[in-house]
Design a protein around this motif. Structure first.
Motif, short mmCIF file in Angstrom:
data_model
loop_
_atom_site.label_atom_id
_atom_site.label_comp_id
_atom_site.label_asym_id
_atom_site.label_seq_id
_atom_site.Cartn_x
_atom_site.Cartn_y
_atom_site.Cartn_z
N MET A 1 -3.65 1.80 -2.91
CA MET A 1 -4.22 0.60 -2.31
C MET A 1 -4.67 0.94 -0.90
N ASP A 2 -5.95 0.78 -0.64
CA ASP A 2 -6.55 1.08 0.65
C ASP A 2 -6.98 -0.23 1.29
N THR A 3 -6.29 -0.65 2.34
CA THR A 3 -6.62 -1.93 2.99
C THR A 3 -7.95 -1.89 3.70
N ASP B 1 -9.87 -3.78 -2.85
CA ASP B 1 -8.41 -3.69 -2.87
C ASP B 1 -7.79 -4.88 -2.16
N ALA C 1 0.83 -1.21 0.00
CA ALA C 1 0.00 0.00 0.00
C ALA C 1 0.86 1.26 0.00
#
Length: 450
Positions: A133-135, A140, A122
């Motif tokens: 990238m957003d956990t 994602d 991320a």
């Protein structure tokens, strides 16, 4: 040089099996594609190192636990994508996450948690415009774990504890721990050139251009390229490749070398040459095959072949030229190059190795318009829909798209604006007939039996 010169007739089939396995899976590890693959290929490593460079121009790298085939690419090929956990092709985001995951693993030790790996990816993704990238977002996380699962299947990662699927659904409560096989991580991705020196995707291809070469060297290079084309494509049409390769494609030694190398038959016709793999021992796609898409594609191919055949003299389809290999490469390269980042490219070292060559002779092929294809597929669904999956019976246009994509992948048709062109190999399926096998009605446990 004779192919498999040191292989006895009794062992030739075993050697050819190793060749087919390696061509289908260029990376072989103790667990991928299965546990029997690595011992088989390692047994024949010495002979493979002699044959593959001479016949195809490929190189074989072996380590204690890996075998890596370094191929020479003459064209851009989208027919063998990486697959997700549900066997769907990777999209651009998943490919990006896969590369960033490999980079993060290269900086890691021998173990890493999934959340730690996700944070590293991320952080790198956030520095790439348009990626990120957003956990906290499940889509994602799904894309990231698809990349991790791809590496896990090949043995680069081994699950030591926890569950990646549980982490995808609830990252606050679930976790997964992986052992890292640094040897496999190091051989998964082996670009032929430093990517910072590349200004176009075509720089990664073998264009046959470079330093001045002698006549014999150029002839050997052309022979290797011709063999690669036949080996890697469902069919090679003379009219769609550079004329300088026609002599090599028609050479008797090409068929002899490929047949002895792979154990498969080479078929040559007036329009082109193809390796015939009816058993599916080398091909990644079997055709004809099972399933609604393959069956509908076969029926559609038969209809197209009949419509374009000599029996249809009252309303023959118009003839149009098909895109050449050079035109297809230029179109695909332009799409890819449009998305290449420019900030980190070392322009003073970059090269644009375009695909050039003498234009091939132009041939015309029967053109089938989209309206004809849609009408034909609806008729096929009406006739044979009882044998198709329910989801496809209700969406014939989607089924048509999947069937045409399969036929194009097999070089039976060429997709052009407004329809498709019927290519010569399609005539093989003229006269195909089908019989619908209806499901047998069964009595349920809750039904009254009289």
């Amino acid at each position: 040089m004779r192919v498999a010169a040191d292989v006895s007739p009794l062992e030739l089939a075993d050697y050819q099996r190793a060749v087919r396995l390696l061509l289908r899976h260029p990376l072989i590890t103790p667990s991928f594609p299965d546990r029997s693959a690595l011992p088989l290929v390692r047994r024949w490593a010495a002979q493979l190192r002699a044959d593959l460079p001479e016949v195809l121009g490929y190189r074989l790298l072996t380590t204690a636990d890996t075998v890596r085939l370094l191929r020479v690419h003459d064209r851009l090929d989208a027919t063998m994508p990486a697959l997700t956990r549900t066997d769907r092709p990777f999209n651009r985001r998943r490919y990006a996450y896969l590369m960033l995951t490999l980079a993060a693993l290269g900086r890691s030790g021998t173990q890493i948690s999934l959340s730690e790996l996700a944070d590293a990816v991320a952080a790198d993704a956030s520095r790439i415009d348009g990626l990120g990238m957003d956990t906290e977002r499940k889509p994602d996380r799904d894309a990231f774990v698809d990349a991790v699962a791809w590496l896990e299947r090949r043995g680069a990662l081994a699950l030591a504890d926890g569950s990646a699927s549980a982490w995808v659904n609830d990252p606050d409560r679930a976790e997964a721990l992986y052992d890292i096989d640094r040897e496999i991580v190091g051989v998964v991705y082996r670009p032929s050139r430093v990517l910072q020196h590349v200004a176009s995707i075509t720089a990664l291809l073998d264009t046959g251009q470079g330093l001045a070469q002698g006549q014999a060297t150029m002839r050997r290079a052309a022979a290797r390229k011709a063999r690669r084309l036949v080996l890697e494509q469902p069919v090679v049409y003379y009219e769609q490749v550079d004329e300088s390769l026609h002599g090599q494609l028609r050479s008797p030694s090409l068929a002899e070398d490929l047949e002895r190398l792979t154990g498969l038959s080479v078929e040559r016709r007036a329009e082109g040459v193809a390796i015939i793999d009816t058993s599916g021992r080398l091909s990644d796609v079997r055709f004809p095959g099972g399933g609604t898409i393959a069956q509908s594609a076969l029926l559609l191919a038969a209809r197209i072949a009949t419509h374009c055949g000599p029996g249809n003299r009252r309303n023959p389809p118009p003839l149009l030229p098909a895109p050449t290999e050079a035109e297809r490469l230029a179109e695909a390269a332009a799409r890819i190059d449009a998305a290449l980042p420019r900030a980190n490219v070392l322009t003073e070292l970059a090269q644009h190795d375009g695909f050039e060559g003498a234009p091939p002779r132009e041939s015309a092929y029967p053109f089938l318009a989209d309206t004809w294809l849609r009408r034909t597929m609806r008729d096929l669904v009406g006739r044979y829909g009882a044998a198709f999956g329910a989801v496809w019976r209700t969406d014939p246009d989607r089924l048509l798209g999947e069937a045409v994509a399969l036929l194009a992948k097999l070089r039976l048709v060429a997709v052009v604006e407004g329809g498709v062109l019927a290519l010569p190999l399609l005539a093989r399926y003229r006269g195909v007939t089908a019989e619908v096998k209806r499901r047998t009605e069964q009595t349920t446990l809750f039904e009254d039996v009289k």
